[in-house]
Design an enzyme around this catalytic site. Structure first.
Site, PDB file in Angstrom:
ATOM      1  N   SER A 252      -1.519  32.948 -30.618  1.00  0.00           N
ATOM      2  CA  SER A 252      -2.050  31.771 -29.942  1.00  0.00           C
ATOM      3  C   SER A 252      -2.344  32.121 -28.494  1.00  0.00           C
ATOM      4  CB  SER A 252      -1.045  30.626 -30.013  1.00  0.00           C
ATOM      5  OG  SER A 252       0.043  30.928 -29.159  1.00  0.00           O
ATOM      6  N   LYS A 253      -2.863  31.131 -27.784  1.00  0.00           N
ATOM      7  CA  LYS A 253      -3.299  31.359 -26.401  1.00  0.00           C
ATOM      8  C   LYS A 253      -2.225  32.012 -25.535  1.00  0.00           C
ATOM      9  CE  LYS A 253      -7.082  28.310 -25.398  1.00  0.00           C
ATOM     10  NZ  LYS A 253      -7.082  26.909 -25.751  1.00  0.00           N
ATOM     11  N   ARG A 254      -0.969  31.659 -25.836  1.00  0.00           N
ATOM     12  CA  ARG A 254       0.054  32.203 -24.937  1.00  0.00           C
ATOM     13  C   ARG A 254       0.214  33.719 -25.093  1.00  0.00           C
ATOM     14  NH1 ARG A 254       4.779  33.053 -27.515  1.00  0.00           N
ATOM     15  NH2 ARG A 254       4.638  32.317 -29.657  1.00  0.00           N
ATOM     16  N   GLY A 256      -2.253  35.598 -24.705  1.00  0.00           N
ATOM     17  CA  GLY A 256      -3.354  36.165 -23.911  1.00  0.00           C
ATOM     18  C   GLY A 256      -4.676  35.845 -24.567  1.00  0.00           C
TER      19      GLY A 256
END
Ligand code: GLU
Length: 499
Positions: A252-254, A256
């Protein structure tokens, strides 16, 4: 095998995530391998979340990624329209048909009622599913209520006790229908549910293989129930494993960069990302080749070598492949890709002329082996564009150099000789270094280390053989950021060092 017709069916509700990009890629590779058709269908029935700009971006991203489609919203095709929002009449038509034949029914339960029931089931420790209350209503009575304007959803009657399909990735797959309540086909406000629209479209578009993420596995049973109710042959299903981050949590976005756009901004070449994503869950028949050109991927791709287990996204490997593809990239194209990165930091501006571009090509050749993505380019070319003697003076290399009498001797002999050369070629640079070697008795590192620090301001970097001609040529070009010639550099150095 029937004629291969596959589709990529994204919802335009955000940027294209790597998981979806891989799904698109596998569909595309499968179609191209079999000489079939790759269709693009926009699943925009979620009116609130779907946005036109996302669709536009999506098409652009897919093209950047190197995937082309044979049928789609922008180019049409024999099975259009290719946007679900333009296919509503079809969804209504088949919903009416299912109701008429007794396979679907109107459901008048309100959202609050359903939620209350759901909570009760959860409290009782049961997996919530629709109770089937409205299934028992008299059909004529229900039709009357609906005509009278009462809001009603359309639900499918699940008749099967279990579902089975032979998944092309997961093998034989069985689901009990105990957990599957009668699914909504069309919501009361008229929007078709995903699992309904997808079946109508896949059938009418004659899709032979549905290749998609395994987050859709649990939707497959209700889709199979629809195929059964409509008397249609279901397509083959292949559910691709989830992509995980290095901590083994769903990517996911976390973690990167996860969208196609972010990889593009990072300076990853599309062919590198394509090669990398192809290997995420698939491997060629020999199980070990890692670098596969676009045509090799098409030639070798098969659903037989897809792994069931989740694939872990490995950024280092992506960068390793990117480094490879940057080296393979035709220089002209690489220059074109690199220019915006150099413009961003003010090294280039406007429309660089042919002489500047030819010089940039040489700059790239000098630094390419030190970078694994174009975002690293501005830093890598600092050795060419920047020469800040004050900054160099603060470094230990500079201090050490000046404290070393041998180094001072070398530079005292070297600098005045260089300053007399105009123009300065690398051959003359070498000859002068040789002369200084004779004069001072210093050779190898003792000779070239001081020279390197004085000319470049740094202890390491690309070969002087490449840098010196680049400094000389660059200093004469109309660049947005002046590149200092060797003489300019050495003059500044000598002054700062008190030589
Ligand atoms: N619109 C769905 C998604 O984006 C498509 C799923 C499917 O391929 O059936 O996940």
């Amino acid at each position: 095998m029937p004629k291969v017709r596959v589709r990529f069916a994204p919802s335009p509700t955000g940027y294209v995530h790597v998981g979806n990009a891989r799904t698109a890629l596998f569909n595309w590779l499968f179609a191209r391998h079999h000489g079939g058709v790759f269709a693009l269908r926009i699943e925009d029935t979620d009116v609130e979340r779907s946005k036109e700009e996302y669709e536009k971006q999506l098409l652009e991203d897919l093209l950047w990624f190197g995937l082309d489609w044979d049928e789609g919203p922008d180019k049409g095709g024999p099975y259009g329209p290719y946007r679900q929002s333009e296919r509503r009449a079809l969804y209504s038509e088949y919903a009416a048909k299912l109701i008429a034949q007794g396979d679907a029914y109107y459901c008048f339960c309100s959202a609050e009622q359903l939620e209350a029931e759901r909570q009760e089931e959860l409290k009782a420790g049961r997996q919530p599913r629709y109770s089937g209350r409205c299934r028992k209503l008299n059909a004529e009575e229900a039709a009357r209520r609906k005509t009278a304007g009462e809001p009603a959803a359309v639900r499918l009657k699940i008749l099967e006790s279990s579902f089975f399909w032979n998944d092309l990735v997961h093998g034989p797959t069985v689901f009990s229908s105990e957990v599957i309540g009668d699914p909504i086909l069309v919501r009361s406000e008229g929007n078709p549910a995903y699992s309904y629209a997808v079946v109508i479209d896949d059938h009418l578009m004659e899709i032979s293989h549905v290749i998609r993420g395994d987050d859709h596995i649990s939707n497959t049973p209700r889709q199979l129930a629809l195929y059964r109710a409509l008397g249609w042959e279901p397509p083959a299903f292949a559910h691709l494993s989830t992509i995980l981050g290095s901590d083994r949590a769903r990517l996911s976005k976390r973690h990167g960069a996860t969208s196609l756009q972010s990889f593009r901004e990072m300076g990853i070449l599309p062919e590198a990302l394509r090669n990398y994503l192809a290997l995420l869950g698939w491997s060629p028949a020999d199980g070990k080749t890692e670098i596969l050109s676009p045509s090799e991927l098409v030639a070798q791709f098969s659903l037989d070598h897809i792994t069931k287990s989740p694939a872990v996204f490995d950024n280092d490997k992506l960068h390793w492949l990117n480094r490879h593809y940057m080296k393979e990239c035709p220089p002209g194209r690489l220059v074109e890709l690199a220019v915006p990165y150099l413009e961003k930091v003010g090294y280039l501006a406007g429309h660089p002329g042919a002489d500047v571009l030819a010089w940039v090509e040489r700059v790239l050749a000098a630094v390419l082996k030190n970078i694994s993505s174009l975002t690293q380019l501005p830093e890598a070319v600092q050795v060419i564009f920047e020469f800040d003697v004050e900054r160099a003076r603060a470094t230990p290399e500079f201090q050490e150099l000046l404290a070393d009498s041998g180094a001072r001797k070398v530079l005292k002999a070297f600098i005045p000789k260089i300053l007399m050369e105009n123009p300065l070629t690398y051959e003359r640079f070498r000859e002068i270094a040789k002369a200084v070697q004779k004069e001072t008795g210093k050779k190898g590192k003792d000779l070239f280390h001081p020279i390197r620090v004085a000319v470049t301001g740094a202890a390491s970097g690309p070969e002087l053989e490449k840098l010196v001609p680049l400094y000389e040529a660059g200093s004469k070009l109309p660049l947005a950021h002046h590149v200092k010639s060797v003489a300019e550099r050495l003059r500044e150095f000598a002054e700062a060092a008190g030589l």
